[in-house]
Design an enzyme around this catalytic site. Structure first.
Site, PDB file in Angstrom:
ATOM      1  CD  GLU A 121      25.541 -24.530  28.329  1.00 58.68           C
ATOM      2  OE1 GLU A 121      25.902 -23.985  27.277  1.00 58.68           O
ATOM      3  OE2 GLU A 121      26.292 -24.759  29.288  1.00 58.68           O
ATOM      4  CD  GLU A 143      20.111 -29.430  25.383  1.00 51.71           C
ATOM      5  OE1 GLU A 143      19.866 -28.228  25.245  1.00 51.71           O
ATOM      6  OE2 GLU A 143      21.015 -29.869  26.111  1.00 51.71           O
ATOM      7  CG  ASP A 158     -21.454  25.332 -37.590  1.00 52.78           C
ATOM      8  OD1 ASP A 158     -20.972  25.330 -36.449  1.00 52.78           O
ATOM      9  OD2 ASP A 158     -22.298  26.169 -37.975  1.00 52.78           O
ATOM     10  CD  GLU A 216     -20.478  22.410 -31.223  1.00 49.71           C
ATOM     11  OE1 GLU A 216     -19.640  23.140 -31.752  1.00 49.71           O
ATOM     12  OE2 GLU A 216     -21.602  22.159 -31.727  1.00 49.71           O
TER      13      GLU A 216
END
Length: 1790
Positions: A475, A478, A1360, A1363
């Site tokens: 620790e 720094e 007729d 289709e």
């Protein structure tokens, strides 16, 4: 007055002006004393691109422009620079040199100095180090500057060929800038031209424009988010002892590396600045990044990767990969500052052991030290601490102590004394630099000095002899010095440089030493951020002499620290914010190469709440470094402190046990981090970069590639907003695959739960947990195999002794599952361990079908495995108690699947006898079979699509579908890889689910449906519930009331290719009805491996042949009798197949999958809801319900006239005469044959007698005519179908003959077509212009303004051949597109070998939709008849002004809105007689209620008995027409003998008598969608015997018709459902309990029965409906067993348009109960005194009284006694005549 100047004065004036100009020039030169020679070049620079010219300063516009020569412009936000660099700042390239590296001499451009001491001559050097790593640095050409020297910088080899580089460099000379470009796609990754290079003694700056704004990294800070916010954020980097808080402050570590994800391809790059001076980094939205540092050099490395993970690997290859942590350090760890002495410490250890918390490591903070001094312990507070440490180690635990760098300046303190003698301290002004630390005044070891490292090693080794420890926690490194206001640093350029980055307190010396302090290797100014790195390295080297494998935990870090140390995130607080922030920070440290990282669990400062600590313990259990640590004066927060039975303890224990179970997996991840540079805690974006949603995820993370961790991070909630990436995920706790994929979800997570999910495709090594890793490592191992969609998985296991430093002593396994094999291969085995550990348990997740025959293979021996349990609901396999699988030995486990025939879904429908090879190439399974129908090639259950982003909305569901695999060989056209599923809850009883391509618009059926503009109804009232299933994808629809699953498409074979779409669904029962138009032998579909094609075709009814219409709709019954209907709105050629599973498979050749479902729940309601969707049937005129005659082959109009006269003479009711193409001239539409020149007169004459006429029209228009206005006008209006993108018509041949030819009718059909038929064009009825043209031609036919005598005043039209039918295949010239006409999948259609163009048009023919968009005939072929019907119907109504009728041959869903239908060109055969009932019932389902077959058959010569029976049955067709073809015998009722006439008259009189009832049914169909011809099951659904009845049918709810359907039959078996039934002929009745009865059926009789409980309106018959409608109306009241009945009558004029819609009708409800018959008018705007409805007869059947003695009638409030009645007590019926009743005015009662 001005005077003239003399010469001297002029000369003096000129001299003065010259001097003035020189002065101005000198002033300009003076003003530009900073070296600028020109004004700033300030083009229009976007705000996002501005690079700050005066960072950290506020300047005025004047200073900006004139002092700094920068650009000035106000900004929209305070963060945006107003003063920014111009384009003419920086350096230029003077010379350049290319050899093994690239160098360039840079010279500073003239510009003001920002911070002084500018470097005039700089050197740019670029090294192409590897194919993915580029290095460049910028140094002072004239002076040596400080450079970071790290031993881990490994230049590798520089032998990579230039051609292999994945990048190239581009240098711009003036001003100098560089571009780094990715070679593969030429993308510019980095471009420094956005800002100038700045290089002075204490200020260095370089900016980069980035390839994207997706940036990660840079530290150490609290970023709050993982992906950087690019909106002008400036982050300082300078190590600092500062608690992590919300704010842009610099924290403990210094990391200059960032990663940039370029796009969804995963391509990424990273940038690392090797510089340890204080700096700041600005991110801006350009996107761009600017580094500003105050010393050293600019030393950049650029890393390229194909994925983010690869970039990290490249980075760590440079700075050094992380250390391999000891196994024990992966266990749970406990710590706190100030345990209060040894007793407090022991108490914590004891209570957590008693609570059975898995727990490996105990820490001591500085409170163990004597006075805070390193290398001491407090004998008063911690007596016998060494004994305590030894006890921990005996229990299998480890002990870690804190160390800090501050050494007390006390001569009696041995470490200080020794350090002094070796001069290992950092130097200050006069002597050693002194600061303030835990002990007081301290000095700091200079770890850059090798002597200091040796001193540190000796101290640690010596201290370990006094106190045994296993790891060191560093620790304050720094360097931290708490000097406060006493800090005195000399004011100089180091302590107070000209530019200070935005560090905390805006001071470099705050909480640290002065910057002018001296290290062995340089100044503190340069080395400050390296201190933690160097201390960790020194500690690491020292610990190598103390323990086998060291564990160092360091607070301050730098690039490369991960080689030596782990890291914790510092002194956090017990807040929910800090809990959340921990995740992005942990992910960042994995980028930085420090994967052993974690936050202080439950927080360091503040008192934690139970809830927060519970949630934090759950999350912390999955930190790589799992340590609970808190500060002094705060409550205890070790788990056991909350109570042994607390929720926190139980939850913590549960998840720590899971952590310990998964430690072999976690340890293997650390091995890969150590050897390859992988991340351990991994952001989702690294695995799922293709998904942009993962780029932002920061509240979830992965362990490696496979474990997804989803914590709860907010107070007071029991759920988490979670993103589920694009994969299969299994709940760790249950093993069940979750339903979500690639979406955000609200994951429910109660207080004791965290989300843990295992990714399909991965194998996780596990081990039985214990309370320490030392104990757990002795336990048996296991595997969790999480299968992916292909039923595959892979994984690894690294195993060593967990503590050794010998990296060659280990075992490495590769695990894989493929093809039903689990293979455990040992790729390396050199283990130190002498212990025998076994694999004993294997769990396999996602086993979608039950496996059998497990075989273990090891050491060349095979053993059957018996301890296998399969859980089908969870799809989990448990293999337990395996024997002999020793760690370090390879093994293999195999299994098989036994696939039931019922679960085989055909993978090769186009070829039933496909070979094994072809089947396998398609990715399917092959198995020979002798069972008929069972496919030999069937789909595996491996899914093809995955569902993701499943969104359950109030109005429906949206889902994304992604294709999972590469298309297999033999795939049927290109795969659509991304799909969208949309489920819409249209109403409470109707929903839609649609699968489509969201990216590329595909053809969709242009048939409008009646769906609400927005969903209606309430969720609670919906009859259905929809769930999306995954793994594999499927849609499941369930009926709420019963829980019955009525649709479940989670079945193999879902396919969505360009020209082949397939989806299967399970069915709720074997009872399914519908799909057409085909001849079916039963009303219920045969589920025994049958297949039916659908594609409109001129094909007479025959078994298995697709006929005229297309209806992809079915109704299904559920086991309880509930019914539902499903429509697939798709008009492409398709087939459906059924199998006894029961299941149904759709296969279509294009379009999309667009399903609509209605839920009844009764069959009749289903039809009503379906017709509500597609449109209700047209209301037929009354006359159309009369008997009708037709024939192809009438020679002339005289023959028709004679037929009419014969019918009248025989007194046979007859309403409508049809005329076939005989009336046309050469069979050309809209012409009149010379043989029928008087037809118009005949029509007029017969119509005067109440008759009606229907004419035929064909769609094909002859083009071989010199004067044929119809064709000419068609060309003008561009109505004909053409070749794609051409003006040429697609010519075919049909009936029209060529002009001027004599047709030899004795020739065969093909020859006649070839010789005599004209070329014809086909109108495109989808075009808007065609409808107008068609209507105009019909008007010409009706009116014939040129020759009014030839006008034909028809009442209806018969269309007729629509289709459309073509007598040549495709066109007279053939077809051009082989793929469209012969698609990859040819459905099971008639003449499939000839292709889709057989007997019709070429599929590439182009039509035009109403919106003007072109469409292929391939897609809309089956819509041709549908498109013709509507304009024909509208034309009939427009020209006649009456309702009219249209009879069409080709139909599609919603055709019934405009037309009726006859069942086509059937044959005079008994089976066709029988099948006509099925056809009518099917068309009732299809919403075409006006339907019937050609009575007595069209083809062939009718036989007498058959024709009698057919006349009897046909008398109850809604469309009752006798019709046959040319060349056959006449079969009209008067063509036989008088007996036949009598039979016909009798049955037709019955029909005519019941027409009011039939007309009311047609009205019900029109307004409610009810069926007219009704299957028994619609009325008697609860009687499942009716579910198969198709030789009887009902008209509406009341009339049961039981015809004779076989020759020589005079008795029939008829089923009578539970009801009272009356024989219509005898008027007698009895009650049936649901039974078969034998009925007499003499030749003159058809059995009709009236259902008790119903009232039927009837009318006296006449010769036609015009006459019968003038007759008396009657009522048949058929009472049920309770003496009740009800009925209805609808009445209007029978011919006007929209009488119901306009209100011009009469409607009455009729009820009978308690000896009262009541007629109640519901609506009347039709009947009147002048237009009465004469009710003359009432028959009441089923009276219970022996005698009726009196009948009283109440009418107009007046009561009458009716005397004209009779009662038959034997038949229990009564009859009476009420001739004076004209119309009901109020409520007549009888």
């Amino acid at each position: 007055m001005a005077r003239n100047l003399n010469v001297l004065e002029v000369l003096l004036l000129i001299f003065f002006l010259i001097i003035l100009a020189l002065d101005i020039l000198l002033m300009l030169l003076v003003f530009n004393d900073k070296g600028t020679s020109s004004l700033p070049d300030c083009p229009e620079i976007p705000e996002s691109d501005r690079i700050d010219c005066v960072p950290g300063q506020e300047v005025t516009e004047t200073v900006c422009r004139w002092t700094y020569k920068c650009c000035w412009k106000p900004a929209s936000h305070s963060d945006v620079p107003r003063c920014f660099f111009s384009r003419n700042w920086g350096y230029k390239v003077n010379t350049r040199k290319n050899d093994t590296s690239f160098t360039a001499h840079l010279t500073r451009l003239p510009s003001p100095s920002l911070f002084g001491y500018d470097i005039t001559n700089a050197l740019f050097t670029a090294d192409y180090e590897t194919s993915n790593r580029f290095h460049f640095k910028i140094t002072d050409m004239d002076s040596k500057r400080y450079e970071v020297s790290l031993e881990n910088i490994d230049l590798l080899n520089k032998t990579v060929k230039t051609s292999n580089f994945n990048y190239h460099l581009e240098v711009i000379h003036d001003p100098f800038s560089i571009k780094i470009i990715r070679t593969s796609n030429k993308k510019i990754l980095l471009d420094t031209s956005i800002g100038p290079l700045q290089f002075s003694h204490q200020y260095l700056q370089l900016s980069f424009r980035l390839a994207s704004n997706t940036v990660y990294g840079l530290g150490e800070h609290v970023h709050q988010r993982y992906r950087h916010n690019m909106t002008w954020k400036t982050w300082p980097i300078f190590t600092r002892d500062a608690a992590p808080t919300d704010g842009m402050i610099n924290l403990y570590g210094a990391h200059t590396f960032f990663l940039c994800l370029e796009d969804t391809s995963g391509s990424s790059f990273g940038v690392f600045l090797l510089n340890s001076n204080a700096m700041e980094v600005t991110l801006q939205p350009a996107p761009a990044i600017t580094y500003r540092t105050i010393g050293g050099i600019l030393d950049f490395y650029v890393f390229l990767g194909n994925t983010p993970e690869q970039v990290v690997q490249e980075y760590l290859e440079l700075i050094g990969r992380p250390f391999l942590p000891p196994y024990w350090s992966l266990g749970f760890q406990l710590s706190r500052r100030n345990y209060g002495g040894i007793d407090g410490l022991k108490r914590v250890v004891k209570r957590n052991h008693e609570a059975e918390i898995p727990y490996d490591v105990q820490y001591s903070d500085i409170d163990y030290m004597e006075g805070g001094k390193d290398f001491t312990f407090d004998n008063k507070a911690y007596p016998n601490l060494n004994n305590f440490s030894g006890e921990l180690q005996k229990q299998g635990m480890k002990y870690v102590i804190m160390m800090h760098p501050g050494i007390l300046t006390n001569d009696s303190y041995e470490p200080y004394k020794n350090g002094n003698s070796s001069r290992v301290w950092i130097l200050g002004d006069d002597d050693f630099a002194v600061g303030q630390g835990y002990p007081g005044s301290v000095v700091f070891p200079d770890f850059s000095n090798p002597v200091c490292i040796q001193w540190w090693k000796e101290q640690l080794i010596g201290f370990n002899q006094n106190l045994s420890f296993d790891g060191v926690w560093i620790e304050m490194d720094e360097v931290s010095s708490d000097t406060g206001s006493n800090q005195k640093c000399e004011s100089n350029h180091l302590n107070d440089p000209p530019f200070i980055p935005r560090v905390l307190n805006h001071s470099l010396v705050a909480r640290t030493l002065c910057m002018d302090a001296e290290f062995h290797q340089g100044l503190h100014y340069d080395l400050h951020s390296l201190y933690g790195y160097s201390m960790a390295k020194a500690t690491y080297e020292a610990m190598l002499n103390i323990s086998k494998r060291s564990f160092i935990l360091s607070r301050s870090t730098f690039a490369g620290s991960g080689k030596f140390a782990a890291h914790w995130l510092g002194d956090n607080a017990a807040t929910w914010e800090d809990l959340r922030w921990s995740i992005p920070s942990i992910l960042e440290f994995n980028l930085f190469g420090i994967p052993m990282v974690g936050a202080n669990i439950c927080g360091y400062t503040k008192n934690v709440t139970d809830e927060l600590c519970t949630r934090w313990m759950q999350l912390g259990a999955f930190y790589p470094l799992s340590r609970n640590h808190n500060g002094p004066e705060f409550r205890d927060q070790d788990p056991a402190a909350f109570g042994n039975q607390s929720l926190l303890v139980n939850s913590s224990k549960h998840y720590l046990n899971i952590r310990y179970t998964l430690l072999p997996y976690l340890y293997t991840l650390f091995y890969r981090a150590h050897t390859r540079g992988d991340t351990v805690a991994r952001p989702l974006v690294h695995e799922f970069y293709q998904d942009q949603d993962t780029w932002e995820v920061q509240e979830q993370f992965l362990w490696g590639p496979g474990l997804l961790i989803t914590p709860v991070l907010y107070e007071g909630v029991d759920q988490a907003k979670a993103y589920i990436p694009d994969a299969i995920w299994y709940d760790y706790e249950t093993g069940v695959a979750i339903p979500w994929r690639k979406q955000w979800v609200e994951m429910v997570l109660p207080r004791d739960r965290i989300g843990l999910h295992l990714r399909g495709g991965f194998i996780f090594p596990t081990q039985q947990p214990s309370t320490t890793t030392e104990a757990s490592r002795k336990n048996s191992l296991g595997l969790i195999v999480a299968l992916d969609y292909k039923r595959e998985a892979k994984g690894e296991l690294y195993w060593d002794d967990g503590v050794s430093t010998d990296e060659k002593k280990y075992i490495l396994y590769n695990f894989s599952v493929t093809s039903n094999h689990l293979q455990a291969n040992v790729t390396y085995n050199n283990s130190l361990s002498s212990e025998t550990i076994m694999f004993t348990d294997i769990i396999i997740l996602g086993m979608d079908k039950e496996p059998i025959n497990f075989i273990l293979s090891k050491n060349n021996s095979l053993t059957s495995i018996s301890n296998v349990t399969y859980y089908p609901s969870s799809k989990v396999v448990n293999i337990t108690n395996l024997k002999g699988l020793v760690l370090g030995q390879a093994f293999c486990i195999k299994w098989e699947f036994n696939v039931s025939d019922l679960e085989k879904f055909n993978c090769y429908p186009e070829e039933p006898t496909v070979s094994n090879e072809l089947c396998t190439q398609r990715g399917c399974l092959w198995e020979n079979t002798t069972v008929p129908g069972v496919p030999i090639c069937y789909y595996d259950t491996i899914p093809s699509y995955a569902a993701s982003n499943i969104q359950y909305l109030p109005t429906g569901i949206t889902v994304n579908l992604t294709h999972l695999t590469a298309s297999a060989a033999g795939s049927l056209s290109a795969t659509i890889r991304s799909l969208r599923l949309s489920v819409i809850y249209h109403t409470e009883k109707m929903l839609q689910f649609k699968i489509f391509d969201p990216t590329n618009k595909r053809y969709e059926v242009p048939v409008p449906l009646n769906t609400p503009p927005s969903p209606t109804g309430s969720p609670e009232n919906r009859l259905y519930d929809v769930r999306i299933q995954n793994n594999p994808f499927g849609i499941q629809i369930r009926r709420k009331s019963s829980g019955t699953v009525i649709w479940d498409s989670q079945l193999p074979g879902f396919t969505f290719n360009d020209m082949f779409l397939s989806i299967s669904t399970r069915l709720p029962s074997q009872y399914l009805y519908g799909f057409g138009e085909s001849e079916h032998t039963a009303f219920r579909r045969n589920m025994n491996w049958t297949i039916w094609g659908m594609f409109a075709r001129d094909e007479p009814p025959a078994y298995k042949k697709n006929s005229y219409g297309v209806h992809p709709y079915y109704m299904a019954l559920e086991e309880d009798g509930s019914a539902h209907g499903v429509l697939l709105l798709n008009s492409n050629a398709m087939d459906v197949s059924f199998q006894p599973t029961p299941a149904l498979t759709y296969r279509t050749t294009g379009g999309i999958l667009d399903f609509y479902m209605v839920l009844g729940p009764t069959p009749e309601f289903v039809t009503q809801q379906y017709t509500e969707l597609i449109g209700r049937p047209a209301m037929t005129p009354y006359w159309a319900l009369g008997f009708q005659l037709s024939r192809y082959g009438y020679q002339n109009d005289t023959e028709i006239s004679q037929l009419y006269e014969a019918m009248m003479a025989a007194q046979i009711p007859y309403d409508v005469q049809h005329i076939d193409i005989d009336y046309m001239d050469r069979k050309l539409d809209f012409t009149l044959s010379p043989n029928f020149q008087n037809l118009g007169l005949l029509i007029d004459q017969m119509k005067k007698n109440g008759m009606r006429f229907v004419l035929i029209l064909d769609p094909a228009i002859s083009g071989n005519e010199t004067h044929y206005p119809t064709f000419t006008r068609g060309q003008i209006h561009n109505v004909f179908i053409k070749w794609p993108d051409e003006s040429d018509i697609v010519w075919g041949k049909v009936w029209p003959d060529l002009p001027n030819v004599n047709v030899d009718a004795t020739l065969d059909h093909e020859t006649q077509v070839k010789l005599y038929r004209a070329h014809v064009a086909f109108p495109d009825f989808l075009r808007n212009s065609t409808a107008a043209w068609w209507k105009k031609e019909i008007q010409e036919l009706y009116m014939n303004p040129q020759e009014p005598r030839k006008s034909l005043k028809f009442d209806g039209l018969w269309i007729d051949m629509n289709e459309p039918s073509n007598f040549v295949d495709g066109s007279v010239r053939g077809c051009r597109d082989g793929i469209l006409n012969n698609p990859p999948y040819m459905p099971s259609l008639e003449s499939r070998n000839k292709g889709l163009s057989s007997k019709t048009l070429c599929m590439e023919s182009q039509q035009v939709l109403p919106d003007g968009s072109p469409v292929r005939h391939y897609d809309v072929h089956s819509l041709y008849g549908w498109a013709q019907t509507r304009p024909t119907y509208e034309a009939v109504q427009e020209v006649t002004g009456q309702r009219g009728v249209v009879i069409t041959r080709s139909t599609f869903p919603s055709s019934g809105r405009w037309g009726g239908h006859w069942l086509g060109d059937n044959t005079a055969a008994w089976d066709q007689l029988r099948k006509s009932i099925i056809g009518m019932m099917e068309f009732s389902l299809f919403g075409i209620s006006y339907t019937g077959a050609d009575i007595c058959g069209f083809f062939g010569n009718a036989e007498y008995e058959m024709c009698v029976r057919w006349m009897q049955l046909g008398a109850f067709y809604p469309f009752s027409r006798n019709h046959n073809t040319i060349g056959t015998r006449r079969q009209d009722p008067v063509a036989w003998n008088s007996t036949f006439e009598m039979f016909s008259r009798k049955v037709l009189q019955t029909r005519y008598a019941l027409l009011p009832y039939l007309y009311t049914l047609m009205h019900e169909a029109h307004v409610k969608g009810s069926t007219v011809v009704r299957p028994l099951l619609h009325e008697f659904t609860n009687d499942n015997k009716t579910w198969d009845i198709d030789r009887q049918f009902m008209l509406g709810p009341a009339i049961l018709i039981s015809p004779v359907l076989e020759s020589n039959t005079f008795q029939i078996q008829a089923y009578f459902p539970r009801a009272r039934w009356y024989d219509y002929s005898t008027e007698t009745g009895n009650t049936s309990a649901g039974e078969w009865r034998t009925l007499e059926a003499p030749l003159d009789h058809i059995n009709l029965h009236i259902r008790g409980g119903y009232i039927l309106p009837w009318q006296e018959p006449a010769m036609n409906t015009h006459s019968s409608r003038q007759k008396f109306m009657g009522l048949i009241v058929a009472l049920d067993d309770s003496g009740k009945a009800e009925g209805q009558i609808f009445w209007d004029d029978g011919q006007s348009i929209d009488t119901y819609e306009n209100g011009n009708y009469f409607m009455a409800n009729i009820t009978a109960a308690q000896n009262i018959l009541q007629i109640k008018t519901m609506h009347n705007k039709y009947l009147s005194d002048s237009n009465p409805l004469k009710v003359g007869y009432i028959k009441i059947w089923g009276m219970n009284s022996a005698y009726v003695t009196q009948v009283t009638l109440t009418y107009d409030n007046q009561q009458f006694v009716e005397k004209n009645f009779k009662s038959d007590p034997y038949n229990q019926d009564s009859k009476f005549l009420c001739s004076h009743v004209t119309r009901p005015r109020s409520d007549p009662k009888h």
